[in-house]
Design an enzyme around this catalytic site. Structure first.
Site, PDB file in Angstrom:
ATOM      1  N   HIS A 171       0.824  -1.212   0.000  1.00 53.61           N
ATOM      2  CA  HIS A 171       0.000   0.000   0.000  1.00 53.61           C
ATOM      3  C   HIS A 171       0.860   1.266   0.000  1.00 53.61           C
ATOM      4  O   HIS A 171       2.053   1.219   0.311  1.00 53.61           O
ATOM      5  CB  HIS A 171      -0.904   0.040   1.244  1.00 53.61           C
ATOM      6  N   LYS A 196      -1.011   5.037   4.572  1.00 58.40           N
ATOM      7  CA  LYS A 196      -1.955   4.127   5.230  1.00 58.40           C
ATOM      8  C   LYS A 196      -1.606   3.965   6.706  1.00 58.40           C
ATOM      9  O   LYS A 196      -0.447   3.735   7.049  1.00 58.40           O
ATOM     10  CB  LYS A 196      -1.924   2.760   4.527  1.00 58.40           C
TER      11      LYS A 196
END
Ligand SMILES: NC(=O)C1=CN([C@@H]2O[C@H](COP(=O)(O)OP(=O)(O)OC[C@H]3O[C@@H](n4cnc5c(N)ncnc54)[C@H](OP(=O)(O)O)[C@@H]3O)[C@@H](O)[C@H]2O)C=CC1
Ligand SMILES: O=C(O)C1=N[C@H](C(=O)O)C[C@H](O)C1
Length: 234
Positions: free
Chosen positions: A121, A125
């Site tokens: 990711h 995040k």
């Protein structure tokens, strides 16, 4: 995600965007605007309060925020007992490809000795491992348990803590964070003489919008808690 959802709802001819709630707004403005469905993409620290408020108001909810443990899901089910006409959809991932990736992984789980999950990711995040990876690991663990699979072979002694990733219900999960990434996951299966890799890539946040819009349209027809998009896509 919040802005992306607002744009998608605004562009949908059968839906009306009646309120946008940010950190500095109160949820009461959603109620006074006549909202029938609350969509929550916030963070695990605030989502439960938002959800409780919406259920108490009789407003349906579509939730993408991560961090839903079994305890949290049971708590939501408890709140819904008091409001049996209210629907809540909580989905670890609204990408249709991601939903299929999880289904395929659950189906493959019983046939391989080993399986590990690598999720990747963007570095903004907040949580790790991702909600999608945690959910996938649980699906795989349940499928392996139902099939009577033995524990996975692994003789490793970690030289540095964390080298083998997190243990989620007996499945190793590795979280990569790097600039340039959006949301990606590989499920790597192995057994004698072969491997199988199931990979999904969200290359843009628009990938989540068809699933979010589907959930908004469906949640008003589905009282109680719906976990994941699987039943909505069936
Ligand atoms: N299920 C799925 O398909 C997907 C799930 N997600 C999940 O959704 C969540 C949000 O992701 P993302 O949009 O990237 O995160 P961001 O941090 O970019 O956005 C979260 C937003 O929520 C706002 N916020 C925080 N507290 C409140 C509150 N009490 N009321 C209203 N708004 C609030 C934040 O405001 P401020 O910045 O001022 O704090 C921020 O704008 C994460 O848990 C992520 O894992 C993400 C993508 C897809
Ligand atoms: O934070 C994100 O970006 C995402 N969060 C969800 C998760 O934790 O699985 C879904 C998707 O991976 C994007």
């Amino acid at each position: 995600m919040g802005l992306e959802v607002c744009k998608a709802v605004d562009a949908a001819p059968d839906l009306d965007l009646v309120a946008l709630i940010d950190h500095n707004d109160t949820l009461a403005s959603a109620a006074s605007a006549g909202a029938r469905v609350l969509v929550d993409f916030t963070n695990p620290g605030v989502v439960m309060d938002n959800l409780k408020w919406a259920i108490d108001q009789g407003i349906h909810s579509v939730v993408g925020t991560s961090g839903f443990s079994q305890e949290r899901l049971d708590q939501v089910r408890g709140w819904l007992v008091e409001k049996p006409s209210v629907g809540v959809v909580i989905a670890p991932n609204f990408g249709i490809g991601a939903v299929l990736m999880m289904q395929f992984a659950a189906r493959a789980a019983r046939y391989f000795e080993s399986v590990e999950i690598i999720e990747q990711h963007h570095p903004r995040k907040l949580d790790a491992p991702s909600g999608t990876a945690t959910h996938t690991a649980r699906l795989i663990a349940d499928a392996r348990k139902a099939a009577g699979c033995p524990p996975m072979p692994d003789a490793t002694r970690e030289e540095f803590g964390g080298a083998r990733g997190a243990d989620v219900d007996g499945v190793r999960v590795h979280a990569v964070r790097a600039a340039g990434l959006v949301a990606h996951q590989e499920v790597l299966f192995g057994t004698a003489g072969e491997t199988l890799t199931i990979r999904h890539d969200s290359l843009d946040r628009s990938s989540f919008m068809p699933g979010v819009l589907l959930a908004i349209r469906e949640v008003v027809k589905r009282p109680g808690l719906t976990l994941g998009l699987d039943d909505l896509l069936a």
